[in-house]
Scaffold this motif. Structure first.
Motif, PDB file in Angstrom:
ATOM      1  N   VAL A   7      -1.798 -11.661 -12.326  1.00 41.11           N
ATOM      2  CA  VAL A   7      -0.437 -11.831 -11.808  1.00 41.11           C
ATOM      3  C   VAL A   7       0.045 -13.233 -12.168  1.00 41.11           C
ATOM      4  CG1 VAL A   7      -0.674 -10.231  -9.860  1.00 41.11           C
ATOM      5  CG2 VAL A   7      -1.355 -12.627  -9.577  1.00 41.11           C
ATOM      6  N   GLY A   8       1.362 -13.443 -12.068  1.00 40.99           N
ATOM      7  CA  GLY A   8       1.843 -14.776 -12.411  1.00 40.99           C
ATOM      8  C   GLY A   8       3.240 -15.076 -11.899  1.00 40.99           C
ATOM      9  N   ALA A   9       4.052 -14.022 -11.741  1.00 39.40           N
ATOM     10  CA  ALA A   9       5.448 -14.246 -11.353  1.00 39.40           C
ATOM     11  C   ALA A   9       5.737 -13.550 -10.022  1.00 39.40           C
ATOM     12  CB  ALA A   9       6.377 -13.722 -12.447  1.00 39.40           C
ATOM     13  N   ARG A  10       6.785 -14.024  -9.387  1.00 42.63           N
ATOM     14  CA  ARG A  10       7.110 -13.585  -8.024  1.00 42.63           C
ATOM     15  C   ARG A  10       7.019 -12.071  -7.793  1.00 42.63           C
ATOM     16  NH1 ARG A  10      12.879 -15.421  -5.636  1.00 42.63           N
ATOM     17  NH2 ARG A  10      13.508 -14.527  -7.604  1.00 42.63           N
ATOM     18  N   PRO A  11       7.667 -11.236  -8.593  1.00 44.27           N
ATOM     19  CA  PRO A  11       7.612  -9.800  -8.256  1.00 44.27           C
ATOM     20  C   PRO A  11       6.198  -9.223  -8.297  1.00 44.27           C
ATOM     21  CG  PRO A  11       8.645 -10.143 -10.410  1.00 44.27           C
ATOM     22  CD  PRO A  11       8.489 -11.493  -9.783  1.00 44.27           C
ATOM     23  N   GLN A  12       5.338  -9.855  -9.099  1.00 40.33           N
ATOM     24  CA  GLN A  12       3.956  -9.364  -9.173  1.00 40.33           C
ATOM     25  C   GLN A  12       3.194  -9.693  -7.903  1.00 40.33           C
ATOM     26  OE1 GLN A  12       3.257 -11.475 -12.747  1.00 40.33           O
ATOM     27  NE2 GLN A  12       3.634  -9.662 -13.998  1.00 40.33           N
ATOM     28  N   LEU A  13       3.560 -10.790  -7.270  1.00 38.08           N
ATOM     29  CA  LEU A  13       2.862 -11.168  -6.034  1.00 38.08           C
ATOM     30  C   LEU A  13       3.219 -10.174  -4.933  1.00 38.08           C
ATOM     31  CD1 LEU A  13       3.334 -15.017  -6.300  1.00 38.08           C
ATOM     32  CD2 LEU A  13       1.543 -13.567  -7.257  1.00 38.08           C
ATOM     33  N   VAL A  14       4.479  -9.715  -4.935  1.00 38.50           N
ATOM     34  CA  VAL A  14       4.897  -8.711  -3.952  1.00 38.50           C
ATOM     35  C   VAL A  14       4.093  -7.420  -4.154  1.00 38.50           C
ATOM     36  CG1 VAL A  14       6.841  -7.329  -3.121  1.00 38.50           C
ATOM     37  CG2 VAL A  14       7.210  -9.714  -3.802  1.00 38.50           C
ATOM     38  N   ASP A  42       8.220 -22.015  -3.719  1.00 39.24           N
ATOM     39  CA  ASP A  42       9.170 -20.970  -3.299  1.00 39.24           C
ATOM     40  C   ASP A  42       8.955 -19.655  -4.040  1.00 39.24           C
ATOM     41  OD1 ASP A  42      10.401 -22.679  -1.611  1.00 39.24           O
ATOM     42  OD2 ASP A  42      12.202 -22.995  -2.822  1.00 39.24           O
ATOM     43  N   LEU A  43       8.424 -19.726  -5.251  1.00 38.45           N
ATOM     44  CA  LEU A  43       8.248 -18.513  -6.045  1.00 38.45           C
ATOM     45  C   LEU A  43       6.820 -18.000  -6.010  1.00 38.45           C
ATOM     46  CD1 LEU A  43      10.341 -18.917  -9.333  1.00 38.45           C
ATOM     47  CD2 LEU A  43      11.061 -18.223  -7.068  1.00 38.45           C
ATOM     48  N   SER A  44       5.900 -18.794  -5.468  1.00 40.74           N
ATOM     49  CA  SER A  44       4.502 -18.364  -5.526  1.00 40.74           C
ATOM     50  C   SER A  44       3.775 -18.519  -4.192  1.00 40.74           C
ATOM     51  CB  SER A  44       3.777 -19.143  -6.633  1.00 40.74           C
ATOM     52  OG  SER A  44       2.430 -18.749  -6.687  1.00 40.74           O
ATOM     53  N   ASP A  45       3.524 -19.762  -3.761  1.00 41.91           N
ATOM     54  CA  ASP A  45       2.656 -19.994  -2.593  1.00 41.91           C
ATOM     55  C   ASP A  45       3.091 -19.210  -1.358  1.00 41.91           C
ATOM     56  OD1 ASP A  45       2.104 -21.828  -4.512  1.00 41.91           O
ATOM     57  OD2 ASP A  45       2.018 -23.557  -3.188  1.00 41.91           O
ATOM     58  N   GLY A 282      15.385  -6.503 -10.545  1.00 44.73           N
ATOM     59  CA  GLY A 282      14.956  -5.112 -10.451  1.00 44.73           C
ATOM     60  C   GLY A 282      14.482  -4.784  -9.050  1.00 44.73           C
ATOM     61  N   GLY A 283      13.628  -5.652  -8.514  1.00 42.96           N
ATOM     62  CA  GLY A 283      13.040  -5.409  -7.203  1.00 42.96           C
ATOM     63  C   GLY A 283      14.084  -5.337  -6.107  1.00 42.96           C
TER      64      GLY A 283
END
Ligand code: UD1
Length: 363
Positions: A7-14, A42-45, A282-283
């Motif tokens: 994973v690496g980007a915000r939507p993948q963490l969701v 803001d986009l990851s942690d 998209g999300g």
């Protein structure tokens, strides 16, 4: 079975949240590799802490760069990690540069790859995400599709025998968090200054390269949002802030109020508090749909065509058409009355993913 998620980007963490939870309820081993494509807290942690995701086992710290540089650096950094881990499955998510790099590193090492959210298509080859998802689908061994529509796209491309319909894991997490928000266990979201949470407001996001990187288009979109008849809470992605800054464009003004991206539960609360969503994500199109809010999508097409039925989602490619078209503003139209089906599954997709991976593991 040992599964390694890249994973690496915000939507993948969701998407990772329900998958990690589903693995935690089994005997299977789940290794998380974070590429570091998104590095802002803001986009990851906040997604790891807010959604209860275990800390990544490996963090590659890749950061930003051109598509080639970002994808190439990730690919090079993943090679030794996958070689050492030797998982039964490398699981890649969605359509980002991290997804493509994960899939490529794995197939070159003859490690089986499964693609979660396979089969989505915009048919717009100007989008970097479209290349990422098409290439990933064609090199992966197992295609985990969220919808019947995605299954049809895969079949059309000759990939039916590698495809399995599992449902959409975003439903799992969205409905769980919605219930927690409605039960009052979550703090109120921090909306941009000037937005009254008790009064009608629209929730907006804008981050796609096609919208942010052309100065004329970005200026037209910002002007259209500023002209809307209700206050607009714009949760600004760092890409949007960076491009606006480079282009000397002021974002706040008129109806437009600018704030930071929100953690997931706060985002769900902010959608529930809004009268509608305006976005190119998209999300978020799907989250608006699942949370019963009308969505207006600032793009000429969507991968999530199911949301378009009965006017739950309306595509507005031309910024000038966002406000008053005839007597009705597209963005502030009322919530459709038509009941929605369950085109994205019943909220148990993550368990299904784990089951399908275990069934297809190479012995
Ligand atoms: C990426 C994905 C996109 C996904 C989106 C969700 C690709 C090609 N795009 O787009 O599919 O919808 O994530 O957010 O993989 N930046 C920061 N801090 C960060 C991350 C990015 O400041 O933590 C800024 C940098 O200026 C960077 C720019 O955003 O150059 C673009 O980041 P990048 O990861 O390339 O793409 P996103 O626009 O975030």
């Amino acid at each position: 079975m040992k599964v390694l998620s890249v994973v690496g980007a915000r939507p993948q963490l969701v998407k990772l949240a329900p998958i990690a939870a589903a693995f935690a309820a089994t005997e299977h081993e789940h290794v998380i590799v974070h590429t570091g494509q998104h590095y802002n807290a803001d986009l990851s942690d906040v997604f790891f802490s807010g959604l209860g995701i275990p800390d990544p086992d490996v963090h590659l710290g890749i950061g930003s760069g051109s598509h080639g540089a970002q994808t190439g650096k990730t690919l090079a950094a993943l090679d030794p990690v996958l070689a050492e881990q030797q998982p039964d499955w490398v699981l890649v998510y969605g359509d980002t540069n991290s997804t493509l790099a994960g899939a490529l590193s794995a197939v070159k090492q003859h490690l089986p790859v499964a693609h979660l959210e396979a089969g989505l298509r915009s048919f717009n080859r100007r989008m970097p995400e479209e290349h990422n998802r098409v290439l990933t689908d064609h090199c992966a061994d197992l295609l985990l599709a969220p919808t019947g529509e995605a299954m049809r796209h895969l079949a059309t491309e000759g990939l039916a025998n590698r495809s399995v319909l599992v449902g959409d894991v975003m439903v799992d997490v969205c409905l769980r968090v919605r219930d927690a928000v409605l039960a009052g266990t979550q703090a109120r979201p921090e909306l941009p200054e000037g937005i009254d949470p008790e009064a009608p407001y629209l929730l907006a996001t804008l981050h796609r390269a096609e919208n942010t990187d052309d100065p004329e288009r970005l200026a037209a979109l910002v002007a259209a949002l500023a002209d809307l008849p209700v206050p607009v809470a714009l949760l600004a992605h760092p890409r949007l802030l960076a491009r606006a800054n480079e282009q000397g464009l002021k974002l706040a003004g008129g109806s437009l109020h600018v704030g930071r991206p929100l953690p997931y539960a706060a985002l769900v609360a902010a959608v529930l508090g809004s009268v509608g969503v305006v976005t190119d994500s998209g999300g978020l199109q799907k989250e608006a749909y699942l949370l019963d809010r009308p969505c207006t999508t600032l793009r000429p097409e969507t991968e999530w065509v199911e949301t378009l039925h009965d006017g739950w989602n309306v595509l507005v490619p031309d910024p000038a058409a966002l406000g008053h078209t005839g007597w009705v503003s597209t963005a502030t139209r009322p919530t459709p009355e038509a009941p929605r089906g369950e085109p994205f599954g019943d909220g148990r997709a993550a368990e299904q993913v784990v089951r399908v991976l275990a069934e297809h593991v190479r012995r």
